[in-house]
Design a protein around this motif. Sequence first.
Motif, PDB file in Angstrom:
ATOM      1  N   ASN A   1      48.352  37.686  43.336  1.00  0.00           N
ATOM      2  CA  ASN A   1      47.117  37.702  44.115  1.00  0.00           C
ATOM      3  C   ASN A   1      46.026  36.873  43.455  1.00  0.00           C
ATOM      4  O   ASN A   1      45.973  36.723  42.239  1.00  0.00           O
ATOM      5  CB  ASN A   1      46.630  39.141  44.291  1.00  0.00           C
ATOM      6  N   ASP A   2      45.125  36.414  44.297  1.00  0.00           N
ATOM      7  CA  ASP A   2      43.991  35.637  43.787  1.00  0.00           C
ATOM      8  C   ASP A   2      43.094  36.503  42.933  1.00  0.00           C
ATOM      9  O   ASP A   2      42.766  37.615  43.308  1.00  0.00           O
ATOM     10  CB  ASP A   2      43.120  35.155  44.958  1.00  0.00           C
TER      11      ASP A   2
ATOM     12  N   ASN B   1      47.849  30.620  41.761  1.00  0.00           N
ATOM     13  CA  ASN B   1      46.769  30.490  42.725  1.00  0.00           C
ATOM     14  C   ASN B   1      45.611  29.672  42.175  1.00  0.00           C
ATOM     15  O   ASN B   1      44.757  29.205  42.929  1.00  0.00           O
ATOM     16  CB  ASN B   1      46.243  31.867  43.127  1.00  0.00           C
TER      17      ASN B   1
END
Lengths: 239, 579
Positions: free
Chosen positions: B204-205, B229
């Motif tokens: 995830n970011d 990311n």
Amino acid sequence: MELQLGLALPVHSPLKLKGFDLNDHEVEVLNEPVASEPWSYSSGCLKGEKWVKNKRSSEEAFGDLPQITTFPLTLWNGQPNEDDDRKGEKKPHILDKKEEEENHVVGWPPIKSWRVKQLHQHHDHDQSGQINNADRTSAHHQRSSTGTGSSNSLYVKVKMKGVAIARKIDLRLYDSYQALTNSLITMFPNGRQNIDNDCASYALTYQDKDGDWLLAGDVPWQTFTESVQRLEILRNVDG
Amino acid sequence: MDPERKKVLERVAVSTFPDEVLERVLVQLKSHKDRSSVSLVCHSWYDAERFSRTHVFIANCYSVTPEIVSRRFPNIRSVSLKGKPRFSDFNLVPPKWGADIRSWLVMFAAKYPFLEELRLKRMTVTDESLEFLALSCPNFKGLSLLSCDGFSTDGLAAIATHCKNLTELDIQENDLNDKSGSWLSCFPENFSSLEVLNFANLSNDVNFEALERLVSRCKSLKVLKVNRNITLEQLPRLLIHAPLLTELGTGSFLQEHPACQYSELENAFNKCMNLNTLSGLSEVTALSLPALYPTCANLTFLNLSCAALQSGELAKLLVHCPCLRRLWVLDTVEDKGLEAVGSNCPLLEELRVFPTDPFDEDTFHGVTESGFIAVSYGCRRLSYVLYFCRQMTNAAVETIVQNCPDFTHFRLCIMNPWQPDYQTNEPMDKAFCAVVKTCTRLQRLAVSGLLTDLTFEYIGKYAKNLETLSVAFAGSSDWGMQCVLGGCPKLRKLEIRDCPFGNAALLSGLDKYESMRSLWMSGCKVTMNGCRLLAKEMPRLNVEVIKVDGSNESQADKVYVYRSVAGPRRDAPPFVLTL
């Protein structure tokens, strides 16, 4: 001519290879593949038979080895006619629902699961399009896209059962299943002796993102193009 | 002073070596093997050692209990623990098998409140455990989780929030529930002690501004490995704040906008002159790769296993990396790429080649024996190899070990089970015979391909220093395994899957298992009765059978045998039978 090294291996079988008694395992052949179920086919090659001996038969090489079921390399020389009833089907995509990954010998090859996930992502979002398109000489990567955002091409490998040479097509060139199948018909030789020229006797199957083989045509075209990884044309023997 | 310690000292007073001096000396000893030896000398040395030990390494969490550890070592600041058997990395161990860190943390909170470091491998860790750790150990500095499971990014948030003195957060290859990247924003705004940050495997970011601020505050940051990311455009903004970086893991190396960012990138890398390790580089292209060249001069470890480089690209890159000692690549580089390795990296000691299409045997790309041979001619110091391929020959391996006799770790994975030498169609016995005969320093061996018992005869006879052996789809009969157990004096870990070894083989190792850390056998021919017999004869071993659904009652599908002073597991799930 495309030389393909293929192995008729339990790598793609649901067999857990316990006790090496491969003879115990039945292989199901689904007659009516349903979109939501994995398509599995095999010519029952595993039932009680040794793997087909090819040029490199292990049995010939070391006849007195005890009980080793070896898997000869299937080296094709590209003659399509040879392959009609091949028992040592190069790629029996027999999928076991219980298996989490495409691979069906659990944990083999021994690659950590995070790497496997990353490989799947890599195949889905292959964005080093410039280099790949230049250097790729084979159907190694099923998808390649140029540019970074939306891809302007969507190459997938298409194979026809029994034909040594696979093709790569750009799905973006088509807008419907009909267009696709029309194009495929022209791509693959259908002048072989035993084949019906009637295209209704062929089935177009595809492997989706989850690794399942499905019959093409059940989902909307757009959905199909987003999830298809590769295509295979099968002779629909049950008509 | 602790009365027990006083007694010890009084006893020691008659010896010629004052205890205080001994302890001062022993504190210098870091290697746990040395410390084990020291502790065996005599009682006073045993005691001096246990008081001076600050780091304990427990290779199998079930071999000992937290109580035993805390009783023996009162002054521990750093703990390393390993849990599940290695084959759990490949899904051979069912979930909820065990190795939960919880009971250890309870002990740490009570006995080691000043705990500073915890390194876990293949353990189950929950978010609650991470929070408990963060709250119980105010001085906690370093957390490293490798191949662990059971936690989510919430647990990381707890660590970030509460561990005011954190210097290391190393989250690698874990099976975690990646809920969001917000954990990174939990580091307080005045927090600045981080030296190691590795979140490369999270998907995830994270909030980039928070990361940027964090990196600029942490002036001692030496290791930074971000996830994919983080873009190539963002990378320079991190690098300018971290001039001391020695290890960098980049995010995506894909250039969205070719022209403008390149100079910024080049400048940033020009400043990173202390880098010795580089990894990440996902989605790298030939356009962005040259930005790295200036920084490669001092690189000793280049991890390209997430970057699908072609042979030409690798060749151009390696020209700039003359000091490389460790190289990890994907097999997209092919044999030609490996030739470039041989030509450019004379100091190379470790090579790992990972497959890009392990499950698709259609692929006739990847690497072959030629690539490996090419490396062996150019890199004579090669001592560690992990090589995934689809074809190999006996002759090739014989040549390779002749060129590189110093292998300590030889892990060859011919991906198709039972595959013979593709040129001669013979088994691959000769290959591994050559390996064990020539490489006298061999510590770790993984075999593959079509192998008869002959391979194992040779291993047993010649592999005098072998400590770890991994076997899959190999052997002809019990005799093979018996040879290994009868030889290999230094064997510690034996892991076997899908081989025709049965009870006779299992029981032939009765005398050996107590000197080994563990044995794993799955998919073999061992039965429950065989395991029961082993358990009966060797009460100090834990003999555990993992039952698989739908299997034969009398077959022992998966067997895990290990020595333990802790007795049988008390937390075994229902599918683990302790015999």
